[in-house]
Design a protein around this motif. Structure first.
Motif, mmCIF file in Angstrom:
data_model
loop_
_atom_site.group_PDB
_atom_site.id
_atom_site.type_symbol
_atom_site.label_atom_id
_atom_site.label_comp_id
_atom_site.label_asym_id
_atom_site.label_seq_id
_atom_site.Cartn_x
_atom_site.Cartn_y
_atom_site.Cartn_z
ATOM 1 N N THR A 117 0.829 -1.211 0.000
ATOM 2 C CA THR A 117 0.000 0.000 0.000
ATOM 3 C C THR A 117 0.857 1.253 0.000
ATOM 4 O O THR A 117 0.605 2.203 -0.755
ATOM 5 C CB THR A 117 -0.931 0.006 1.226
ATOM 6 N N ALA A 139 2.526 1.864 -3.455
ATOM 7 C CA ALA A 139 1.621 2.422 -4.469
ATOM 8 C C ALA A 139 1.244 3.866 -4.149
ATOM 9 O O ALA A 139 1.330 4.753 -5.018
ATOM 10 C CB ALA A 139 0.372 1.550 -4.571
ATOM 11 N N THR A 191 2.666 7.270 -6.116
ATOM 12 C CA THR A 191 1.631 8.085 -6.747
ATOM 13 C C THR A 191 1.639 9.504 -6.196
ATOM 14 O O THR A 191 1.492 10.474 -6.944
ATOM 15 C CB THR A 191 0.250 7.447 -6.529
ATOM 16 N N GLY A 205 0.149 4.477 -14.023
ATOM 17 C CA GLY A 205 0.464 3.113 -13.587
ATOM 18 C C GLY A 205 1.812 2.643 -14.107
ATOM 19 O O GLY A 205 2.568 1.979 -13.395
ATOM 20 N N VAL A 242 4.622 4.433 -12.145
ATOM 21 C CA VAL A 242 4.780 3.891 -10.791
ATOM 22 C C VAL A 242 5.480 2.537 -10.833
ATOM 23 O O VAL A 242 6.452 2.299 -10.107
ATOM 24 C CB VAL A 242 3.412 3.771 -10.092
ATOM 25 N N ALA A 243 4.974 1.624 -11.697
ATOM 26 C CA ALA A 243 5.450 0.245 -11.692
ATOM 27 C C ALA A 243 6.792 0.058 -12.390
ATOM 28 O O ALA A 243 7.592 -0.796 -11.985
ATOM 29 C CB ALA A 243 4.401 -0.670 -12.345
#
Length: 283
Positions: A96, A99, A103, A185, A188-189
């Motif tokens: 959590t 992410a 973000t 996304g 971030v990843a």
């Protein structure tokens, strides 16, 4: 044909691997012992074996507890649930935080909302948070305990990840990817989180230790496992009154909790990679 000889690994790398193995071995052995403990226990966890608070003797190497049950048996059986719960909490909090923190660093507007929410949750004292969640969800059991530890752990973890992600977001390759139209996304990843491996590994270790203490506190307050369950924190609470008669009934689970926290934290720090991908500043 001439045989091709491969050069041996550098001595420094060999020493580093040996040091890493030695630092992770205590945690691995302790976790394996706790997982296998219920099968290694010599007696039933709820069977009276000695007089209440009997000293260490034949058949009971650590003596008896307040009901005459074997302390060693309950010690071996009492760590598996604590470790499993703490691992689940640490994994949920780390995922959590990874992410939300990444973000928040990429989107300042979202970051301000996350920051304010973290401020509010950080004002909640841990003991009060445990009582509010566990007592308002009396049938929750272990799930309620996980929820309490999760809510208490996320605010600090998000702050840490967001602070670590900020300089990565400001680097050239992330800005170039964002300017090229890559979605949030993907950023971030693929761009931010791979460069936070060291931070996330260290965070996982810290969150595991914090979860151990939160779960142990809940057990001591009897809002988690209930008698006659074998649980290290519950053992401390149940036998505190007879510590002068049989100190091992309290000292053994206390030492086990302390060794678990220290060994896992040491293992997490040993597994942190020496460095991640270097940011390339855009020209």
């Amino acid at each position: 044909m001439t045989a091709v000889r491969t050069a041996p690994p550098p001595a420094g790398r060999t020493r580093s691997r040996r040091s890493t193995a030695l630092r992770t071995l205590p945690a691995l052995l302790l976790v394996l012992l706790a997982v296998a403990g219920p099968w290694l226990a010599p007696h039933a966890i709820d069977a009276p074996l000695t007089a209440p608070y009997a000293e260490a003797g034949d058949g009971a190497p650590l003596g008896g507890d307040q009901l005459g049950r074997d302390v060693l048996t309950r010690l071996l059986a009492g760590g598996r649930e604590l470790i499993a719960t703490s691992l689940v909490v640490a994994a949920l909090v780390t995922v959590t935080a990874a992410a939300l923190g990444a973000t928040a660093a990429l989107r300042p507007g979202i970051g301000r909302v996350v920051d304010r929410a973290a401020d509010v949750l950080m004002l909640l004292p841990p003991v009060l948070g445990i009582l509010l969640i566990a007592l308002s969800w009396p049938a929750g059991g272990r799930v309620a305990l996980i929820a309490a530890a999760y809510v208490l752990g996320v605010p600090y973890a998000v702050r840490l990840v967001a602070a670590a992600a900020a300089p990565i977001v400001a680097s050239g390759y992330v800005e170039a990817a964002a300017a090229g139209g890559e979605r949030l996304g993907y950023l971030v990843a693929r761009e931010v989180l791979p460069n936070l491996r060291a931070t996330l590994l260290a965070l996982f270790g810290l969150r595991f230790v914090a979860a151990v203490y939160v779960v142990a506190t809940a057990g001591f307050l009897q809002v988690g496992p209930q008698p006659p369950a074998a649980d290290w924190a519950l053992m401390i609470r149940e036998n505190a009154g007879g510590i002068l008669l049989n100190p091992w009934a309290v000292l053994a689970p206390s030492i086990a909790i302390g060794l678990l926290a220290m060994s896992v934290n040491l293992a997490a720090s040993a597994l942190v990679p020496p460095g991640g991908r270097k940011a390339v500043t855009a020209l």
